[in-house]
Scaffold this active site. Structure first.
Site, PDB file in Angstrom:
ATOM      1  CG  ASP A  58     -10.362  -1.877 -22.318  1.00  0.00           C
ATOM      2  OD1 ASP A  58     -11.347  -2.157 -23.020  1.00  0.00           O
ATOM      3  OD2 ASP A  58      -9.532  -2.713 -21.913  1.00  0.00           O
ATOM      4  NE  ARG A  85      -8.246  -5.512 -20.116  1.00  0.00           N
ATOM      5  CZ  ARG A  85      -9.403  -5.963 -20.604  1.00  0.00           C
ATOM      6  NH1 ARG A  85      -9.829  -7.139 -20.259  1.00  0.00           N
ATOM      7  NH2 ARG A  85     -10.123  -5.237 -21.412  1.00  0.00           N
ATOM      8  CD  GLU A  94       0.545  -4.960  11.169  1.00  0.00           C
ATOM      9  OE1 GLU A  94       0.605  -3.731  11.180  1.00  0.00           O
ATOM     10  OE2 GLU A  94      -0.508  -5.599  10.980  1.00  0.00           O
ATOM     11  N   PRO A 107       0.819  -1.222   0.000  1.00  0.00           N
ATOM     12  CG  PRO A 107      -0.267  -1.238   2.066  1.00  0.00           C
ATOM     13  CD  PRO A 107       0.576  -2.069   1.162  1.00  0.00           C
TER      14      PRO A 107
END
Ligand code: ADE
Length: 245
Positions: free
Chosen positions: A167, A152, A114, A87
């Protein structure tokens, strides 16, 4: 965890066609000792467990054929990007997928617990990617999403020869709305223009819808989208009408 997503649909076909190759490695296989311990408590205290540096370094060095990376012999050129899913990484976007598809190969490193020992970030990985501003239980889901978005983009991966070029996000805008049969569904008709047979007008309508949709749901994207002056003026008018209305 990887079995389901990698044995369905586009990724499955890309594997079968030899467009991509995926190798999974379990970091635990490089953890020394009978119990193959990959985590430990954090120095300085606090909750949670931290992934140990050694099994991760050993795994990456073995898989990529690198000689041991140490303070005396720091990492030099790597054969490919070594990307930690975290993150704390840079946000994953269509642009990042387009960047990754240019590489012959890349390594995705999935953290757990963690977090991982900071020395992995400092001295082993070449890049850090985040799926978004939320915390997953591990990097595995994030890695699968990266593999899907990159696959893709490979020529031949999608059934449609126009590929992923229309897209959402590849144009910098959200995609225009789609409709298929029947033309009337529970009293809701499709937009007349789509059956007019007038390709120029349909293209113009789609562009307008993509702009409106982006304005409504993701106005932040408009700043960096490739728009003509006319489109910018038109959007400003629409935004004003929305405010007044
Ligand atoms: N691991 C845990 N949370 C993550 C996130 N948001 N993106 C990438 N990897 C993660």
């Amino acid at each position: 965890m990887f079995e389901g997503p990698f044995s369905e649909s586009i990724i499955k076909r890309a594997l079968e066609k030899g467009l991509i190759d995926i190798h999974l490695h379990n970091i635990r296989d490089w953890a020394p000792g009978k119990h193959a311990v990959t985590d430990d408590t954090p120095y300085g205290g606090g909750g949670g467990m931290v992934m140990k540096a050694e099994p991760i370094f050993l795994a990456v060095e073995a898989v990529l054929g690198l000689s041991p990376i140490t303070a005396e012999e720091p990492r030099r050129e790597t054969p490919c990007p070594i990307i930690l899913l975290t993150p704390q990484g840079r946000p994953f976007t269509q642009r990042v997928a387009e960047e990754l598809v240019e590489h012959e190969r890349f390594a995705l490193l999935c953290g757990r617990y963690e977090g991982v020992d900071e020395r992995v970030r400092e001295h082993l990985v070449t890049d850090q990617i985040s799926l978004g501003d939320y915390v997953l239980s591990g990097g595995e889901l994030a890695a699968m999403i990266v593999v899907d978005a990159v696959t893709r983009l490979l020529p031949g991966a999608l059934g449609d020869p126009t590929g992923a070029s229309d897209d959402s996000h590849s144009t910098g805008l959200l995609e225009y709305p789609h409709y298929t049969r029947p033309p009337q569904f529970r009293g809701w008709p499709i937009p007349e223009i789509l059956v007019s047979g007038h390709h120029g007008k349909i293209e113009a309508w789609r562009r307008e819808q993509a702009l409106l949709r982006t304005l409504a749901h993701r106005p932040d994207l408009l700043a960096s989208a490739a728009l003509t002056e006319k489109e910018r003026r038109w959007l400003a008018e629409q935004a004003e009408q929305n405010r007044d209305g």
